[in-house]
Design an enzyme around this catalytic site. Structure first.
Site, PDB file in Angstrom:
ATOM      1  N   CYS A  27      14.304 -12.419  -1.347  1.00 57.29           N
ATOM      2  CA  CYS A  27      14.816 -12.323  -2.695  1.00 57.29           C
ATOM      3  C   CYS A  27      13.788 -11.654  -3.599  1.00 57.29           C
ATOM      4  O   CYS A  27      13.214 -12.272  -4.498  1.00 57.29           O
ATOM      5  CB  CYS A  27      15.166 -13.715  -3.185  1.00 57.29           C
ATOM      6  SG  CYS A  27      16.256 -13.632  -4.579  1.00 57.29           S
TER       7      CYS A  27
ATOM      8  N   TYR B 192       0.821  -1.227   0.000  1.00 54.81           N
ATOM      9  CA  TYR B 192       0.000   0.000   0.000  1.00 54.81           C
ATOM     10  C   TYR B 192       0.845   1.263   0.000  1.00 54.81           C
ATOM     11  O   TYR B 192       0.307   2.353   0.235  1.00 54.81           O
ATOM     12  CB  TYR B 192      -0.861   0.060   1.267  1.00 54.81           C
ATOM     13  CG  TYR B 192      -1.691  -1.159   1.553  1.00 54.81           C
ATOM     14  CD1 TYR B 192      -2.786  -1.489   0.768  1.00 54.81           C
ATOM     15  CD2 TYR B 192      -1.398  -1.975   2.649  1.00 54.81           C
ATOM     16  CE1 TYR B 192      -3.548  -2.605   1.058  1.00 54.81           C
ATOM     17  CE2 TYR B 192      -2.159  -3.093   2.939  1.00 54.81           C
ATOM     18  CZ  TYR B 192      -3.235  -3.402   2.132  1.00 54.81           C
ATOM     19  OH  TYR B 192      -4.001  -4.501   2.418  1.00 54.81           O
TER      20      TYR B 192
HETATM   21  N1  LLP Z   1     -15.456  -3.932   8.354  1.00 49.85           N
HETATM   22  C1  LLP Z   1     -15.285  -4.428   7.120  1.00 49.85           C
HETATM   23  C2  LLP Z   1     -16.439  -4.999   6.435  1.00 49.85           C
HETATM   24  C3  LLP Z   1     -14.022  -4.402   6.509  1.00 49.85           C
HETATM   25  O1  LLP Z   1     -13.863  -4.874   5.278  1.00 49.85           O
HETATM   26  C4  LLP Z   1     -12.933  -3.850   7.208  1.00 49.85           C
HETATM   27  C5  LLP Z   1     -11.589  -3.821   6.621  1.00 49.85           C
HETATM   28  C6  LLP Z   1     -13.139  -3.338   8.506  1.00 49.85           C
HETATM   29  C7  LLP Z   1     -14.426  -3.396   9.034  1.00 49.85           C
HETATM   30  C8  LLP Z   1     -12.037  -2.762   9.342  1.00 49.85           C
HETATM   31  O2  LLP Z   1     -11.427  -1.684   8.748  1.00 49.85           O
HETATM   32  P1  LLP Z   1     -10.350  -0.853   9.603  1.00 49.85           P
HETATM   33  O3  LLP Z   1     -11.082  -0.249  10.785  1.00 49.85           O
HETATM   34  O4  LLP Z   1      -9.315  -1.786  10.027  1.00 49.85           O
HETATM   35  O5  LLP Z   1      -9.826   0.180   8.670  1.00 49.85           O
HETATM   36  N2  LLP Z   1      -5.023  -4.458   4.975  1.00 49.85           N
HETATM   37  C9  LLP Z   1      -5.323  -3.042   4.796  1.00 49.85           C
HETATM   38  C10 LLP Z   1      -6.689  -2.667   5.321  1.00 49.85           C
HETATM   39  C11 LLP Z   1      -7.783  -3.448   4.635  1.00 49.85           C
HETATM   40  C12 LLP Z   1      -9.066  -3.337   5.348  1.00 49.85           C
HETATM   41  C13 LLP Z   1     -10.050  -4.357   4.840  1.00 49.85           C
HETATM   42  N3  LLP Z   1     -11.339  -4.253   5.462  1.00 49.85           N
HETATM   43  C14 LLP Z   1      -4.219  -2.226   5.443  1.00 49.85           C
HETATM   44  O6  LLP Z   1      -3.298  -2.806   6.008  1.00 49.85           O
HETATM   45  O7  LLP Z   1      -4.242  -1.009   5.370  1.00 49.85           O
END
Ligand code: LLP
Length: 403
Positions: free
Chosen positions: A332, A306
């Site tokens: 790698c 990201y």
């Molecule tokens: N609810 C739903 C339906 C979601 O898809 C997500 C995250 C959340 C809640 C929680 O979102 P948060 O509060 O954590 O922003 N891997 C990425 C973030 C992807 C989030 C996916 N869905 C990162 O590391 O930035």
């Protein structure tokens, strides 16, 4: 405020448990949860921890002990949440593109379900009719979030049923006399502007009156946390005031109060986590001074995936002269953690801490290059507990079948 873990203490953990190492500070999770409950103390709002951010069962148990609910994105997360002690009525399964069989399993387990496609809604209606309350995940067609990869509510996103298909949703609901208990939206991650959530409510309020048994409005997750100096987190107090105002200006159909749900992931666990690595090699080149640490995007993928910024602190030389470095991994592939970053002078053998590693850090790690996944430690009440062992060689062979 939860006291920050001191550099010397973190070096002690690195020596005791080895590196690379994920460290989670439980009290920081509590502090974040209390910010939410305190801001919303006067309203009928509850929180479901989006456990896709970090599923270690000790973290789940800790979050359960705080009184939170949990939001899951797979049937295995549902099982982990049950294992950690959440009762089914406190587990929400917000599905996305899954096979109907998995929705049936979730129903068997008795958890709350949000359905995100017309196809699964139809199957659910045909099979269960009015007998099992269910929520609908809608796509509000709102563009929000820190970058396009983590934006989920816009009009080209795969997530949810487009709100412009509300008539089709209603036709299915009526056909099978379905019991719709909540409407859900999730617009993205790292949303600073609280008006995004208000806009979401506006979109939902146009169709809320059409669902006579509605009890909950689920506004998803996505609260921003600071990653860099100068970053701010979503203003939760302001959000609470705006949400309350939005609800008071929209009388609920039938006069029944609707409970509001949020699904924070990063907000609860991002800042609680640190990722500690040790410097293997320093390499001077005409382009950069490379610092190679004993990790890579196999352990923390966010910078490469990201372009995410993680603050990096040299725990071993906190008063050294700041110099400019590119911090890279040892796998790698090009696996840069930070480009052109000022860090207190780095020497081989130093321990570097990456901040904001609690959310989507360990959880998105892999065994790429046949490297071991890191260990995890939880610091709670001033005591460090190993909550996941580092992999060992046998783990790489487990599940492989020798012919
Ligand atoms: N609810 C739903 C339906 C979601 O898809 C997500 C995250 C959340 C809640 C929680 O979102 P948060 O509060 O954590 O922003 N891997 C990425 C973030 C992807 C989030 C996916 N869905 C990162 O590391 O930035």
């Amino acid at each position: 405020m939860a006291q920050q873990l001191a550099p010397d203490y973190l070096i002690g953990l690195a020596r005791e448990f080895g590196t690379p190492l994920y460290v989670y500070h439980a009290e920081k999770i509590r502090e974040q949860y209390e910010k939410l409950t305190s801001a919303f103390r006067n309203s009928n709002t509850i929180f479901f921890y989006a456990c896709k951010a970090l599923t270690n069962v000790n973290i789940l148990k800790y979050i359960h002990s705080l009184g939170a609910n949990v939001d899951c994105s797979s049937i295995n997360e549902v099982r982990l949440a049950l294992f950690a002690g959440f009762s089914p009525d406190r587990i929400l399964y917000t599905s996305n593109g899954i096979a109907f069989g998995e929705i049936e399993e979730a129903k068997e387990l008795g958890v709350i379900i949000n359905i995100d496609s017309l196809s699964n809604l139809e199957k659910f209606g045909a099979k269960f009719g009015h007998s099992y309350p269910v929520g609908i995940r809608l796509r509000p067609n709102i563009l929000a979030g820190g970058n396009l990869k983590i934006s989920t509510g816009h009009d080209k996103s795969k997530f949810g049923i487009p709100v412009d298909q509300a008539d089709l949703v209603l036709a299915i609901v009526q056909k099978y006399n379905m019991h719709i208990s909540d409407l859900h939206i999730h617009t993205g991650s790292e949303i600073k502007d609280v008006d995004v959530f208000v806009k979401g409510i506006e979109v939902l309020f146009d169709i809320v009156p059409k669902f006579s048994e509605l009890e909950f409005i689920d506004l998803g997750g996505g609260f921003k946390v600071p990653y860099k100096d100068g970053d701010v987190e979503t203003d939760i107090e302001l959000l609470a005031r705006k949400i309350e105002a939005a609800f008071s200006s929209h009388p609920n159909p039938g006069g029944r109060p609707l409970q509001v749900w949020f699904e924070p992931g990063k907000f609860l666990v991002s800042e609680s986590g640190l990722f500690i690595t040790q410097v293997n090699v320093l390499k001077e080149t005409s382009a950069a001074t490379f610092v190679s640490v004993d990790s890579g995007f196999n352990h923390l993928i966010r910078p490469m995936f990201y372009d995410a910024y993680h603050r990096i602190v040299n725990l071993s030389n906190p008063h050294g002269d700041p110099k400019r470095y590119s911090v890279v991994g040892n796998i790698c592939e090009t696996d840069t953690f930070a480009w052109d970053r000022m860090i207190h002078e780095v020497r081989e053998g130093d321990f570097l801490a990456f901040y904001n590693a609690g959310a989507y850090g360990f959880e998105m790690s892999s065994n790429f290059n046949s490297r071991f996944k890191p260990a995890e430690v939880m610091v709670r009440d001033g005591k460090a507990h190993l909550i996941r062992k580092r992999d060992v060689f046998e783990d790489l062979l487990r599940n492989q079948i020798l012919l």
